[in-house]
Design a protein around this motif. Structure first.
Motif, short mmCIF file in Angstrom:
data_model
loop_
_atom_site.label_atom_id
_atom_site.label_comp_id
_atom_site.label_asym_id
_atom_site.label_seq_id
_atom_site.Cartn_x
_atom_site.Cartn_y
_atom_site.Cartn_z
N ILE A 44 54.29 -31.72 8.51
CA ILE A 44 55.13 -30.87 7.98
C ILE A 44 54.62 -30.47 6.42
N ASP A 45 54.20 -31.30 5.78
CA ASP A 45 53.59 -30.71 4.57
C ASP A 45 52.38 -29.66 4.43
N ALA A 46 51.65 -29.98 5.64
CA ALA A 46 50.35 -28.95 5.69
C ALA A 46 51.07 -27.61 6.34
N VAL A 47 52.09 -27.60 7.13
CA VAL A 47 52.55 -26.35 7.81
C VAL A 47 53.33 -25.44 6.69
N VAL A 48 53.86 -26.31 5.80
CA VAL A 48 54.51 -25.75 4.68
C VAL A 48 53.65 -25.01 3.80
N GLN A 49 52.75 -25.74 3.35
CA GLN A 49 51.97 -25.53 2.32
C GLN A 49 51.14 -24.14 2.89
N LEU A 50 50.68 -24.02 4.02
CA LEU A 50 49.95 -22.86 4.69
C LEU A 50 50.86 -21.82 4.63
N GLN A 51 52.22 -21.99 5.10
CA GLN A 51 53.11 -20.76 5.12
C GLN A 51 53.06 -20.31 3.77
N GLU A 52 53.20 -21.37 2.72
CA GLU A 52 53.56 -20.80 1.06
C GLU A 52 52.15 -19.78 1.02
N TYR A 53 50.84 -20.32 1.41
CA TYR A 53 49.73 -19.72 1.15
C TYR A 53 49.65 -18.41 1.81
N PHE A 54 50.16 -18.29 3.10
CA PHE A 54 50.13 -16.80 3.58
C PHE A 54 51.28 -16.10 2.93
N ASP A 55 52.17 -16.63 2.34
CA ASP A 55 53.48 -15.66 1.98
C ASP A 55 53.01 -15.36 0.41
N GLY A 56 51.75 -15.87 -0.04
CA GLY A 56 51.30 -15.42 -1.36
C GLY A 56 51.88 -16.34 -2.41
N GLU A 57 52.43 -17.38 -2.06
CA GLU A 57 53.35 -18.44 -3.09
C GLU A 57 52.44 -19.59 -3.50
N ARG A 58 51.28 -19.80 -2.96
CA ARG A 58 50.43 -20.98 -3.24
C ARG A 58 49.07 -20.61 -3.20
N LYS A 59 48.31 -21.14 -4.40
CA LYS A 59 46.94 -20.77 -4.50
C LYS A 59 46.08 -22.20 -4.53
N LYS A 60 46.74 -23.15 -4.39
CA LYS A 60 45.87 -24.43 -4.37
C LYS A 60 46.93 -25.37 -3.49
N PHE A 61 46.06 -26.11 -2.72
CA PHE A 61 46.71 -26.96 -1.71
C PHE A 61 46.80 -28.41 -2.48
N ASN A 62 47.78 -29.16 -2.07
CA ASN A 62 47.86 -30.64 -2.46
C ASN A 62 48.11 -31.40 -1.25
N LEU A 63 46.94 -31.72 -0.46
CA LEU A 63 47.27 -32.41 0.73
C LEU A 63 45.86 -33.28 0.57
N LYS A 64 46.16 -34.59 1.35
CA LYS A 64 45.00 -35.60 1.66
C LYS A 64 44.09 -34.97 2.76
N LEU A 65 43.01 -35.06 2.59
CA LEU A 65 42.21 -34.52 3.61
C LEU A 65 41.26 -35.57 4.13
N SER A 66 41.05 -35.52 5.34
CA SER A 66 39.93 -36.46 5.81
C SER A 66 39.03 -35.70 7.09
N PRO A 67 38.28 -34.74 6.48
CA PRO A 67 37.36 -34.22 7.54
C PRO A 67 36.12 -35.11 7.86
N GLU A 68 35.85 -34.99 9.32
CA GLU A 68 34.72 -36.08 9.69
C GLU A 68 33.53 -35.18 9.55
N GLY A 69 32.52 -35.84 9.09
CA GLY A 69 31.09 -35.13 9.08
C GLY A 69 30.09 -36.14 8.16
N THR A 70 29.02 -35.65 8.06
CA THR A 70 27.89 -36.42 7.43
C THR A 70 28.27 -36.37 6.15
N ASP A 71 27.51 -37.30 5.45
CA ASP A 71 27.59 -37.51 3.77
C ASP A 71 27.27 -36.04 3.16
#
Length: 158
Positions: A44-71
């Motif tokens: 829910i937080d990610a969906v809400v923050q993305l919607q705020e971004y697309f609506d022009g209301e958010r410039k920075k995301f505040n989410l815990k991220l865990s992308p999988e990849g090399t160092d």
């Protein structure tokens, strides 16, 4: 791992994550969009923050991220998150900031493998000549995202 499809102004996005972290945001060609009533609580937080971004209301995301990849990929993705909203950086500048101008191709490759589109702003990296180059989501999306973040860029005089 939970997932949800959402409609954005630039197409369908698939979000994946769990209660602790968001693991991916990828563009999909699929027409399947999950009904908002069925968004998993974990996303829910990610969906809400993305919607705020697309609506022009958010410039920075505040989410815990865990992308999988090399160092190395994770270092590149961390650096991408340092590029301010509405700004761009060249692939060469990115390599230089990583401490080795010769890693430009590796940095560009890592940029292209970013599993958390938009939130880790790989769209903010452009060619040294200022041209849009490579974007896993397509150059039309990259152009839209950059224009969304900087709707009236400074004009340069010749």
């Amino acid at each position: 791992m939970k997932r949800v499809f959402i409609q954005s102004p630039i197409g369908v996005l698939e979000l994946k994550g769990n209660a602790e972290r968001l693991t991916s945001v990828l563009f999909k060609d699929a027409e399947t969009v999950t009904n908002p009533k069925k968004i998993p609580n974990e996303l829910i937080d990610a969906v809400v923050q993305l919607q705020e971004y697309f609506d022009g209301e958010r410039k920075k995301f505040n989410l815990k991220l865990s992308p999988e990849g090399t160092d190395f990929q994770k270092r590149v993705w961390q650096q991408l998150q340092e590029i301010p909203f509405g700004k761009t950086m060249s692939y060469q500048q990115m390599a230089n900031q990583l401490g080795n101008p010769k890693v430009i191709r590796a940095a560009a490759s890592a940029n292209g493998k970013n599993p958390i589109s938009i939130i880790i702003p790989c769209h903010r990296v452009i060619g040294s000549d200022g041209l849009l180059t490579g974007y896993a989501g397509g150059l039309h999306r990259k152009k839209w995202l950059l224009e969304h973040e900087n709707p009236s860029p400074q004009q340069t005089l010749f």
